[in-house]
Write a protein that holds these residues in place. Structure first.
Motif, short mmCIF file in Angstrom:
data_model
loop_
_atom_site.label_atom_id
_atom_site.label_comp_id
_atom_site.label_asym_id
_atom_site.label_seq_id
_atom_site.Cartn_x
_atom_site.Cartn_y
_atom_site.Cartn_z
N TYR A 1 0.82 -1.22 0.00
CA TYR A 1 0.00 0.00 0.00
C TYR A 1 0.85 1.27 0.00
O TYR A 1 0.34 2.37 -0.14
CB TYR A 1 -0.94 0.00 1.22
CG TYR A 1 -1.84 -1.22 1.24
CD1 TYR A 1 -2.96 -1.29 0.42
CD2 TYR A 1 -1.54 -2.31 2.05
CE1 TYR A 1 -3.77 -2.41 0.42
CE2 TYR A 1 -2.35 -3.44 2.06
CZ TYR A 1 -3.47 -3.48 1.24
OH TYR A 1 -4.26 -4.59 1.23
N GLU A 2 2.17 1.12 0.21
CA GLU A 2 3.05 2.28 0.30
C GLU A 2 3.80 2.57 -1.00
O GLU A 2 4.12 3.71 -1.29
CB GLU A 2 4.08 2.07 1.43
CG GLU A 2 3.47 1.94 2.81
CD GLU A 2 2.77 3.21 3.25
OE1 GLU A 2 3.30 4.30 2.94
OE2 GLU A 2 1.71 3.13 3.90
N ILE A 3 4.10 1.51 -1.76
CA ILE A 3 5.05 1.68 -2.86
C ILE A 3 4.50 2.50 -4.02
O ILE A 3 5.27 2.99 -4.85
CB ILE A 3 5.54 0.32 -3.39
CG1 ILE A 3 4.36 -0.51 -3.90
CG2 ILE A 3 6.34 -0.43 -2.33
CD1 ILE A 3 4.79 -1.75 -4.67
N THR A 4 3.17 2.64 -4.11
CA THR A 4 2.62 3.44 -5.20
C THR A 4 2.40 4.90 -4.79
O THR A 4 1.98 5.71 -5.61
CB THR A 4 1.28 2.85 -5.68
OG1 THR A 4 0.40 2.72 -4.57
CG2 THR A 4 1.49 1.49 -6.32
N LYS A 5 2.70 5.20 -3.51
CA LYS A 5 2.54 6.58 -3.05
C LYS A 5 3.82 7.38 -3.33
O LYS A 5 4.91 6.84 -3.31
CB LYS A 5 2.24 6.61 -1.55
CG LYS A 5 0.94 5.93 -1.15
CD LYS A 5 0.78 5.95 0.37
CE LYS A 5 -0.51 5.24 0.79
NZ LYS A 5 -0.62 5.16 2.27
N ARG A 6 3.68 8.64 -3.54
CA ARG A 6 4.81 9.58 -3.71
C ARG A 6 5.77 9.09 -4.80
O ARG A 6 6.99 9.27 -4.70
CB ARG A 6 5.54 9.78 -2.38
CG ARG A 6 4.64 10.39 -1.28
CD ARG A 6 5.38 10.53 0.03
NE ARG A 6 5.70 9.23 0.60
CZ ARG A 6 4.85 8.48 1.28
NH1 ARG A 6 3.62 8.92 1.50
NH2 ARG A 6 5.20 7.31 1.78
N ASN A 7 5.25 8.41 -5.80
CA ASN A 7 6.05 7.94 -6.93
C ASN A 7 7.23 7.07 -6.49
O ASN A 7 8.31 7.12 -7.09
CB ASN A 7 6.57 9.13 -7.74
CG ASN A 7 5.47 9.81 -8.53
OD1 ASN A 7 4.59 9.14 -9.07
ND2 ASN A 7 5.51 11.13 -8.58
N PHE A 8 7.03 6.28 -5.43
CA PHE A 8 8.15 5.46 -4.92
C PHE A 8 8.67 4.50 -5.98
O PHE A 8 9.87 4.39 -6.21
CB PHE A 8 7.72 4.69 -3.67
CG PHE A 8 8.84 3.87 -3.07
CD1 PHE A 8 9.82 4.49 -2.30
CD2 PHE A 8 8.92 2.50 -3.29
CE1 PHE A 8 10.86 3.75 -1.75
CE2 PHE A 8 9.95 1.75 -2.74
CZ PHE A 8 10.92 2.38 -1.98
N VAL A 9 7.74 3.76 -6.63
CA VAL A 9 8.16 2.79 -7.63
C VAL A 9 8.69 3.46 -8.89
O VAL A 9 9.72 3.07 -9.44
CB VAL A 9 7.00 1.83 -7.99
CG1 VAL A 9 7.34 0.99 -9.21
CG2 VAL A 9 6.70 0.93 -6.81
N GLN A 10 7.98 4.49 -9.36
CA GLN A 10 8.32 5.07 -10.65
C GLN A 10 9.53 6.02 -10.57
O GLN A 10 10.25 6.18 -11.55
CB GLN A 10 7.12 5.84 -11.22
CG GLN A 10 5.98 4.96 -11.71
CD GLN A 10 5.15 4.38 -10.58
OE1 GLN A 10 5.13 4.93 -9.47
NE2 GLN A 10 4.47 3.28 -10.84
N VAL A 11 9.77 6.67 -9.41
CA VAL A 11 10.83 7.68 -9.32
C VAL A 11 11.91 7.29 -8.30
O VAL A 11 13.10 7.22 -8.63
CB VAL A 11 10.24 9.06 -8.94
CG1 VAL A 11 11.36 10.09 -8.78
CG2 VAL A 11 9.25 9.51 -10.01
N THR A 12 11.49 7.01 -7.06
CA THR A 12 12.48 6.75 -6.01
C THR A 12 13.30 5.50 -6.27
O THR A 12 14.53 5.50 -6.11
CB THR A 12 11.76 6.63 -4.64
OG1 THR A 12 10.99 7.80 -4.41
CG2 THR A 12 12.79 6.48 -3.52
N VAL A 13 12.61 4.42 -6.66
CA VAL A 13 13.34 3.16 -6.89
C VAL A 13 14.40 3.31 -7.98
O VAL A 13 15.57 2.96 -7.77
CB VAL A 13 12.35 2.02 -7.20
CG1 VAL A 13 13.11 0.78 -7.69
CG2 VAL A 13 11.53 1.68 -5.97
#
Length: 474
Positions: A435-447
């Motif tokens: 439920y966290e990884i799609t928030k604040r662009n974690f997967v698309q930007v942070t990772v």
């Protein structure tokens, strides 16, 4: 395994001062801010080893591999090198997987974290049962087999994925700190080192340390494979049959492993007496542990292709079998250089080598028909699945498969599937991260920023305690 001659690609192997070629004009920084950037390839490997504080990245002895744990300097050197190696792999590929059908980026990051949390328990079990030398023997078994998943990509994933990207992802999510889980990190990396050292037996652990060569098979295996090969000309009917089979089986091997490279495995290149090169390629088209692999029930576990390439046919300048078992060349397209081959079948993962059998190129059509049918059924099955099911299957394809070959070889696959260990279960913390990884662009930007650029592989501090383990969450 040596090769002689004046071909351009041989300079990469035979000239000690050669820096290799660049696949892209990019540089890696990672934890070396303020220092010159590190390129890909042979020169990049050399620079990363020169920056190490310990000798863990040089050839090491069996006695060193049998030691119980790494020092903090050794852990940090491995952390830095694996981070560069991951970047180096991506430079060769030039892309990172995005699938319109499977939520691959999401399942990847969750499986990285799942592995970091859960693998240490199972790696310790195997080491307790077999001893450190027994783990090295698991790696060594790959020297005498084809169609085995104890291969580069699985061996590499033990450290680069379970430790490197798993720890990096948890650091980026601020779920752990840099000095947490030192003991578990040691367990993961020691297991990786023992498997890889046992497989290579030249003191190195990674192909990039040996100018991207993975010449691990015993000569008896090479002789067995070469005894079945046939030569053909580009454009001939046999050329078409062979390359068509390679492409068709490779697609299903990808798909059966949820759009990732765990279904493929190259070793080599092995120099042949006539100046050509042999690549041995495993294509795993039916992994029986996956429930979605029922559409592949009529297929064997693995097809192995002996791919013979003539360097002179396409002006080969550099060839790399990288650490995810994939062959890359400059020039990029080596298909026109294929001048011979053979195809073998391993029916089950534990079929004895004496029962692996060859297929004639004129007998491929019935196999191709089954592969095409399974591929269509896999598409039909996949497009009916909801996103959450696809993501869970993706986690299993990484987490289950990356340790599966070693659990099987150690003889504890059945045991870890009992309620006591519940191997397929998702760690509750990882389940919540969904439920966290799609928030604040974690997967698309942070990772991508942290993992694929190398910025997020924070070192252990000088004050880190080698005994730091799963302690209180406060």
């Amino acid at each position: 395994m040596s090769a002689t001659g004046n071909a351009e690609y041989l300079k990469r192997w035979n000239d000690a001062g050669d820096e290799g070629l660049r696949f892209q004009n990019l540089e890696y920084i990672g934890n070396f801010k303020g220092m010159p950037g590190v390129p890909d390839g042979i020169l990049g490997d050399r620079m990363m080893r020169e920056r190490a504080k310990s000798g863990v990245l040089e050839k090491v002895t069996k006695e060193e591999v049998l030691k119980d744990e790494f020092t903090i300097d050794e852990l940090n050197d491995l952390n830095n090198y694996l981070a560069w190696n991951i970047w180096d792999v991506l430079v060769m590929r030039a892309t990172e997987g995005v699938s319109g059908m499977i939520p691959r980026q999401e399942y990847e990051i969750l499986s990285f974290m799942q592995e970091f949390y859960r693998y240490p328990q199972f790696m310790r079990m195997m080491t307790d049962n077999l001893g450190a030398e027994g783990i090295m023997n698991i790696g060594a078994s790959a020297r005498k087999e084809i169609g085995t998943k104890i291969n580069c990509v699985h061996d590499w994933c033990l450290g680069a994925v379970a430790f490197g990207m798993g720890r990096c992802g948890l650091l980026a999510l601020e779920a752990i700190g840099p000095d947490d889980y030192v003991e578990e990190s040691n367990i993961i990396l020691k297991f990786m080192q023992r498997v890889l050292w046992g497989k290579r037996q030249d003191g190195y652990i990674l192909n990039s340390q040996d100018r991207y060569r993975c010449q691990i098979h015993d000569q008896s295996i090479i002789d067995q494979v070469m005894g079945q090969t046939v030569d053909f000309e580009e454009g001939s009917e046999d050329f078409r049959r062979f390359t068509n089979f390679n492409a068709t089986a490779e697609l299903l091997a990808f798909f059966d492993h949820y759009d990732c490279r765990l279904g493929l495995g190259d070793t080599g290149p092995y120099p042949l007496p006539d100046g050509r090169l042999l690549i041995i390629r495993d294509l795993f088209v039916n992994e029986e542990v996956y429930h979605w692999s029922d559409v592949c029930d009529e297929l064997p576990h693995c097809y192995t292709l002996a791919v013979i390439v003539d360097p002179d046919k396409f002006g080969l300048d550099e060839i790399r079998v990288n650490d995810i078992s994939t062959t890359f060349t400059i020039p990029k397209n080596y298909i026109p250089g294929i001048t011979g081959g053979a195809i073998f079948v391993r029916d089950k993962w534990d079929t004895p080598m004496g029962e692996v059998y060859p297929l004639k190129l004129t007998e491929l059509e019935p196999h191709l028909e089954k592969i095409r049918t399974a591929t269509v059924k896999m598409y039909d099955k996949t497009i009916r699945m909801p996103r959450r099911e696809l993501l869970t299957n993706g986690i299993w394809s990484y987490y289950v498969d990356m340790l599966l070959p070693y659990l099987r070889k150690a003889g504890i696959w059945e045991e870890v599937n009992t309620p006591k260990y519940d191997y397929w279960e998702i760690d509750q913390r990882v389940a919540n991260y969904y439920y966290e990884i799609t928030k604040r662009n974690f997967v698309q930007v942070t990772v991508p920023q942290k993992i694929f650029s190398g910025e997020g592989y924070l070192p252990f501090s000088a004050n880190a305690d080698l005994r730091s383990s799963k302690y209180a969450w406060i």
